[in-house]
Design an enzyme around this catalytic site. Structure first.
Site, PDB file in Angstrom:
ATOM      1  N   ASP A 146       0.781  -1.243   0.000  1.00 61.17           N
ATOM      2  CA  ASP A 146       0.000   0.000   0.000  1.00 61.17           C
ATOM      3  C   ASP A 146       0.812   1.292   0.000  1.00 61.17           C
ATOM      4  OD1 ASP A 146       0.906   0.248   2.679  1.00 61.17           O
ATOM      5  OD2 ASP A 146      -0.903  -0.702   3.467  1.00 61.17           O
TER       6      ASP A 146
ATOM      7  N   HIS B  13       6.271  -7.967  -1.080  1.00 59.30           N
ATOM      8  CA  HIS B  13       5.177  -8.487  -1.908  1.00 59.30           C
ATOM      9  C   HIS B  13       4.745  -7.512  -2.987  1.00 59.30           C
ATOM     10  CE1 HIS B  13       4.053 -11.519   1.517  1.00 59.30           C
ATOM     11  NE2 HIS B  13       5.082 -11.914   0.787  1.00 59.30           N
TER      12      HIS B  13
ATOM     13  N   CYS C 111       4.027  -5.693 -17.845  1.00 57.80           N
ATOM     14  CA  CYS C 111       3.535  -6.558 -18.921  1.00 57.80           C
ATOM     15  C   CYS C 111       4.031  -7.977 -18.688  1.00 57.80           C
ATOM     16  CB  CYS C 111       4.037  -6.019 -20.253  1.00 57.80           C
ATOM     17  SG  CYS C 111       3.828  -7.192 -21.596  1.00 57.80           S
TER      18      CYS C 111
ATOM     19  N   CYS D 144       6.727  -8.777 -21.904  1.00 53.69           N
ATOM     20  CA  CYS D 144       8.049  -8.171 -22.095  1.00 53.69           C
ATOM     21  C   CYS D 144       8.551  -7.482 -20.825  1.00 53.69           C
ATOM     22  CB  CYS D 144       8.008  -7.168 -23.256  1.00 53.69           C
ATOM     23  SG  CYS D 144       7.007  -5.708 -22.918  1.00 53.69           S
TER      24      CYS D 144
ATOM     25  N   GLY E 130       1.852  -6.234  13.384  1.00 51.63           N
ATOM     26  CA  GLY E 130       0.619  -6.470  12.624  1.00 51.63           C
ATOM     27  C   GLY E 130       0.722  -7.501  11.521  1.00 51.63           C
ATOM     28  N   THR E 131       1.367  -8.606  11.822  1.00 54.00           N
ATOM     29  CA  THR E 131       1.354  -9.705  10.833  1.00 54.00           C
ATOM     30  C   THR E 131       1.033 -11.017  11.525  1.00 54.00           C
ATOM     31  OG1 THR E 131       2.639 -10.963   9.189  1.00 54.00           O
ATOM     32  CG2 THR E 131       3.909  -9.965  10.979  1.00 54.00           C
TER      33      THR E 131
ATOM     34  N   ASN F 264       0.858  -6.701  18.262  1.00 53.28           N
ATOM     35  CA  ASN F 264      -0.292  -7.259  17.543  1.00 53.28           C
ATOM     36  C   ASN F 264      -1.501  -7.191  18.470  1.00 53.28           C
ATOM     37  OD1 ASN F 264      -2.107  -9.254  16.112  1.00 53.28           O
ATOM     38  ND2 ASN F 264      -0.265  -9.543  14.882  1.00 53.28           N
TER      39      ASN F 264
ATOM     40  N   GLU G 149      -3.459  -9.642  18.774  1.00 53.75           N
ATOM     41  CA  GLU G 149      -3.637 -10.981  19.353  1.00 53.75           C
ATOM     42  C   GLU G 149      -2.378 -11.822  19.177  1.00 53.75           C
ATOM     43  OE1 GLU G 149      -7.064 -12.079  17.044  1.00 53.75           O
ATOM     44  OE2 GLU G 149      -5.812 -13.022  15.505  1.00 53.75           O
TER      45      GLU G 149
ATOM     46  N   ALA H 240      -1.439  -1.310  16.952  1.00 53.00           N
ATOM     47  CA  ALA H 240      -0.120  -0.746  16.625  1.00 53.00           C
ATOM     48  C   ALA H 240      -0.143   0.784  16.718  1.00 53.00           C
ATOM     49  CB  ALA H 240       0.281  -1.181  15.218  1.00 53.00           C
TER      50      ALA H 240
HETATM   51  C1  BJW Z   1      -3.221  -5.758  14.023  1.00 49.71           C
HETATM   52  C2  BJW Z   1      -4.136  -4.709  13.944  1.00 49.71           C
HETATM   53  C3  BJW Z   1      -3.758  -3.494  14.576  1.00 49.71           C
HETATM   54  C4  BJW Z   1      -4.961  -6.384  12.861  1.00 49.71           C
HETATM   55  N1  BJW Z   1      -2.594  -3.402  15.218  1.00 49.71           N
HETATM   56  N2  BJW Z   1      -2.074  -5.653  14.673  1.00 49.71           N
HETATM   57  C5  BJW Z   1       2.802 -24.587   3.071  1.00 49.71           C
HETATM   58  C6  BJW Z   1       3.699 -24.280   4.049  1.00 49.71           C
HETATM   59  C7  BJW Z   1       4.523 -23.189   3.931  1.00 49.71           C
HETATM   60  C8  BJW Z   1       4.492 -22.389   2.818  1.00 49.71           C
HETATM   61  C9  BJW Z   1       3.603 -22.700   1.823  1.00 49.71           C
HETATM   62  C10 BJW Z   1       2.771 -23.784   1.942  1.00 49.71           C
HETATM   63  N3  BJW Z   1       1.992 -23.849   0.844  1.00 49.71           N
HETATM   64  C11 BJW Z   1       2.316 -22.814   0.021  1.00 49.71           C
HETATM   65  C12 BJW Z   1       3.307 -22.127   0.599  1.00 49.71           C
HETATM   66  C13 BJW Z   1       3.954 -20.931   0.081  1.00 49.71           C
HETATM   67  C14 BJW Z   1       3.103 -19.692   0.213  1.00 49.71           C
HETATM   68  C15 BJW Z   1       2.648 -19.554   1.679  1.00 49.71           C
HETATM   69  O1  BJW Z   1       3.351 -19.057   2.517  1.00 49.71           O
HETATM   70  N4  BJW Z   1       1.439 -20.022   1.972  1.00 49.71           N
HETATM   71  C16 BJW Z   1       0.946 -20.047   3.347  1.00 49.71           C
HETATM   72  C17 BJW Z   1      -0.219 -19.093   3.479  1.00 49.71           C
HETATM   73  C18 BJW Z   1       0.573 -21.458   3.669  1.00 49.71           C
HETATM   74  N5  BJW Z   1       3.959 -18.608  -0.147  1.00 49.71           N
HETATM   75  C19 BJW Z   1       4.107 -18.217  -1.417  1.00 49.71           C
HETATM   76  O2  BJW Z   1       3.470 -18.708  -2.323  1.00 49.71           O
HETATM   77  C20 BJW Z   1       5.131 -17.123  -1.664  1.00 49.71           C
HETATM   78  N6  BJW Z   1       5.999 -17.497  -2.699  1.00 49.71           N
HETATM   79  C21 BJW Z   1       6.782 -18.594  -2.624  1.00 49.71           C
HETATM   80  O3  BJW Z   1       6.758 -19.351  -1.691  1.00 49.71           O
HETATM   81  O4  BJW Z   1       7.605 -18.730  -3.703  1.00 49.71           O
HETATM   82  C22 BJW Z   1       8.499 -19.841  -3.718  1.00 49.71           C
HETATM   83  C23 BJW Z   1       8.043 -20.788  -4.749  1.00 49.71           C
HETATM   84  C24 BJW Z   1       7.884 -20.379  -6.026  1.00 49.71           C
HETATM   85  C25 BJW Z   1       7.485 -21.273  -7.001  1.00 49.71           C
HETATM   86  C26 BJW Z   1       7.199 -22.573  -6.633  1.00 49.71           C
HETATM   87  C27 BJW Z   1       7.354 -22.967  -5.339  1.00 49.71           C
HETATM   88  C28 BJW Z   1       7.779 -22.083  -4.368  1.00 49.71           C
HETATM   89  C29 BJW Z   1       4.459 -15.843  -2.117  1.00 49.71           C
HETATM   90  C30 BJW Z   1       3.569 -15.289  -1.072  1.00 49.71           C
HETATM   91  C31 BJW Z   1       2.819 -14.085  -1.614  1.00 49.71           C
HETATM   92  C32 BJW Z   1       1.783 -13.586  -0.623  1.00 49.71           C
HETATM   93  N7  BJW Z   1       0.936 -12.684  -1.247  1.00 49.71           N
HETATM   94  C33 BJW Z   1      -0.131 -12.072  -0.477  1.00 49.71           C
HETATM   95  C34 BJW Z   1      -1.177 -11.515  -1.445  1.00 49.71           C
HETATM   96  C35 BJW Z   1      -0.640 -10.357  -2.208  1.00 49.71           C
HETATM   97  C36 BJW Z   1      -1.699  -9.878  -3.101  1.00 49.71           C
HETATM   98  C37 BJW Z   1      -2.583  -8.857  -2.500  1.00 49.71           C
HETATM   99  O5  BJW Z   1      -2.248  -8.107  -1.586  1.00 49.71           O
HETATM  100  O6  BJW Z   1      -3.649  -8.851  -3.034  1.00 49.71           O
HETATM  101  O7  BJW Z   1       0.408 -11.086   0.398  1.00 49.71           O
HETATM  102  S1  BJW Z   1      -0.997 -13.175   0.610  1.00 49.71           S
HETATM  103  C38 BJW Z   1      -1.279 -11.982   1.857  1.00 49.71           C
HETATM  104  O8  BJW Z   1      -0.655 -12.497   3.046  1.00 49.71           O
HETATM  105  C39 BJW Z   1      -0.513 -10.718   1.438  1.00 49.71           C
HETATM  106  C40 BJW Z   1       0.201 -10.381   2.717  1.00 49.71           C
HETATM  107  O9  BJW Z   1       1.336  -9.588   2.449  1.00 49.71           O
HETATM  108  C41 BJW Z   1       0.512 -11.724   3.319  1.00 49.71           C
HETATM  109  C42 BJW Z   1       0.770 -11.687   4.796  1.00 49.71           C
HETATM  110  O10 BJW Z   1      -0.363 -11.352   5.509  1.00 49.71           O
HETATM  111  P1  BJW Z   1      -0.255 -10.425   6.796  1.00 49.71           P
HETATM  112  O11 BJW Z   1       0.299  -9.122   6.405  1.00 49.71           O
HETATM  113  O12 BJW Z   1       0.392 -11.151   7.884  1.00 49.71           O
HETATM  114  O13 BJW Z   1      -1.800 -10.157   7.096  1.00 49.71           O
HETATM  115  P2  BJW Z   1      -2.836 -11.067   7.946  1.00 49.71           P
HETATM  116  O14 BJW Z   1      -4.190 -10.631   7.570  1.00 49.71           O
HETATM  117  O15 BJW Z   1      -2.540 -12.487   7.828  1.00 49.71           O
HETATM  118  O16 BJW Z   1      -2.544 -10.664   9.449  1.00 49.71           O
HETATM  119  C43 BJW Z   1      -2.836  -9.373   9.946  1.00 49.71           C
HETATM  120  C44 BJW Z   1      -2.375  -9.322  11.398  1.00 49.71           C
HETATM  121  O17 BJW Z   1      -2.569  -8.010  11.885  1.00 49.71           O
HETATM  122  C45 BJW Z   1      -3.148 -10.265  12.329  1.00 49.71           C
HETATM  123  O18 BJW Z   1      -2.218 -10.979  13.133  1.00 49.71           O
HETATM  124  C46 BJW Z   1      -3.980  -9.314  13.199  1.00 49.71           C
HETATM  125  O19 BJW Z   1      -4.170  -9.812  14.515  1.00 49.71           O
HETATM  126  C47 BJW Z   1      -3.127  -8.075  13.195  1.00 49.71           C
HETATM  127  N8  BJW Z   1      -3.815  -6.781  13.402  1.00 49.71           N
HETATM  128  N9  BJW Z   1      -5.259  -5.099  13.296  1.00 49.71           N
HETATM  129  C48 BJW Z   1      -1.792  -4.481  15.299  1.00 49.71           C
HETATM  130  N10 BJW Z   1      -4.606  -2.393  14.592  1.00 49.71           N
HETATM  131 ZN    ZN Z   2       4.824  -5.931 -23.306  1.00 49.08          ZN
END
Ligand code: BJW
Ligand code: ZN
Length: 246
Positions: free
Chosen positions: A103, A118, A126, A129, A185-186, A211, A213, A229
């Site tokens: 963001d 991310h 694209c 290319c 916050g993750t 966090n 929680e 936070a």
């Molecule tokens: C507060 C609050 C306040 C609220 N104050 N706190 C099995 C095991 C392990 C790994 C994997 C698996 N199966 C697949 C995988 C890999 C996968 C992965 O990790 N999956 C797991 C979910 C199981 N990872 C990938 O695919 C990554 N790439 C990869 O591994 O490549 C290697 C590879 C390549 C080719 C082949 C094989 C391997 C890429 C990961 C990309 C993640 N993308 C996203 C979406 C982006 C698009 C978009 O934004 O639209 O990124 S997913 C989403 O989760 C986003 C975030 O950046 C990411 C993390 O989430 P985050 O930020 O932690 O948010 P929340 O909602 O989970 O948590 C919020 C927190 O805030 C909570 O704790 C609240 O309590 C707290 N909170 N208010 C303080 N006021």
């Molecule tokens: Zn192009």
């Protein structure tokens, strides 16, 4: 268990601080988180929106979703958490932010060293290319296309995709030298981003979690502060300022 005073002393004497942030740091700016009670993935399926095959299958739907997200982000402002993190730069030599967020709010708050693991919703490229386009692409019903005819996609890391190598390796450098590693916050469930927490621990950083929680990171944190936070970071910063007589 550390006393609050011990923790503030540790932070106040640090030379290098890393903030590792997730969606929760932007929640108080009105940007929804992904998981948990009010999370996006409760209503929508990540496999239909946040992966490359879904984009190829239905680029209109994916574009519509990101456009909607972009509108929310465009209308949002950095909150007290982003601003406090940026203010740390006034008092400490080395402050880096490693964020999973797309963001841009850390930069808008004034943080200078920001590693975006991310991607960033303001950039697009694209799929043929890899020409980059900024965020003023028109999208009404039609998915924007490149001069070469390729589909243009948001520069965001979807599931199954590699993280940008430069950002990921620079992170390691920041982490290897840091004294304090804040996790803010993750849910710490997405890899490889979450592995940085363990790397920081292995390098000997003092780990502080903020966090509303308990999370997967709570076990490894040396200190957890539970609350918003936007409340906790300004409090910590004020205590530090008192300690260093500012
Ligand atoms: C507060 C609050 C306040 C609220 N104050 N706190 C099995 C095991 C392990 C790994 C994997 C698996 N199966 C697949 C995988 C890999 C996968 C992965 O990790 N999956 C797991 C979910 C199981 N990872 C990938 O695919 C990554 N790439 C990869 O591994 O490549 C290697 C590879 C390549 C080719 C082949 C094989 C391997 C890429 C990961 C990309 C993640 N993308 C996203 C979406 C982006 C698009 C978009 O934004 O639209 O990124 S997913 C989403 O989760 C986003 C975030 O950046 C990411 C993390 O989430 P985050 O930020 O932690 O948010 P929340 O909602 O989970 O948590 C919020 C927190 O805030 C909570 O704790 C609240 O309590 C707290 N909170 N208010 C303080 N006021
Ligand atoms: Zn192009």
């Amino acid at each position: 268990m550390n006393s609050r005073d011990d923790v503030i002393n540790k932070v106040a004497s640090a030379k290098s601080i890393v903030f590792f942030t997730g969606a929760g740091v932007s929640a108080e700016s009105g940007i929804p988180v992904f998981r948990g009670k009010n999370g996006i993935w409760n209503k929508l399926k990540p496999e239909e929106l946040a992966n490359f095959n879904a984009f190829l299958k239905n680029p209109e739907m994916v574009w519509e979703w990101y456009n909607h997200r972009k509108q929310i982000i465009d209308q949002s402002e950095p909150n007290a958490a982003h601003l406090s993190i940026s203010e740390f730069q006034k008092y400490f030599q080395n402050v880096s932010v490693i964020t999973q967020n797309i963001d841009n709010l850390h930069r808008r708050a004034g943080s200078k060293i920001v590693y975006e693991l991310h991607g960033n919703i303001e950039r697009n490229y694209c799929i043929n290319c890899r020409t980059f386009y900024n965020d003023d692409l028109p999208f009404e019903e039609k998915v924007p296309k490149c001069k070469c005819g390729g589909l243009i996609r948001p520069d965001i890391v979807w599931f199954g995709e590699m993280l940008p190598e430069k950002e990921f390796t620079s992170d390691e450098k920041a982490i290897s030298g840091c004294n304090i590693f804040f996790i803010v916050g993750t849910s710490a469930v997405v890899y490889p981003a979450a592995s940085l927490i363990y790397a920081a621990k292995d390098y000997g950083a003092f780990i502080i979690e903020i966090n509303i929680e308990k999370t997967n990171a709570s076990r490894i944190a040396d200190q957890s502060f539970f609350g918003k936070a936007g409340d906790i970071l300004p409090e910590i910063l004020n205590l530090i300022k008192t300690k260093i007589n500012i």
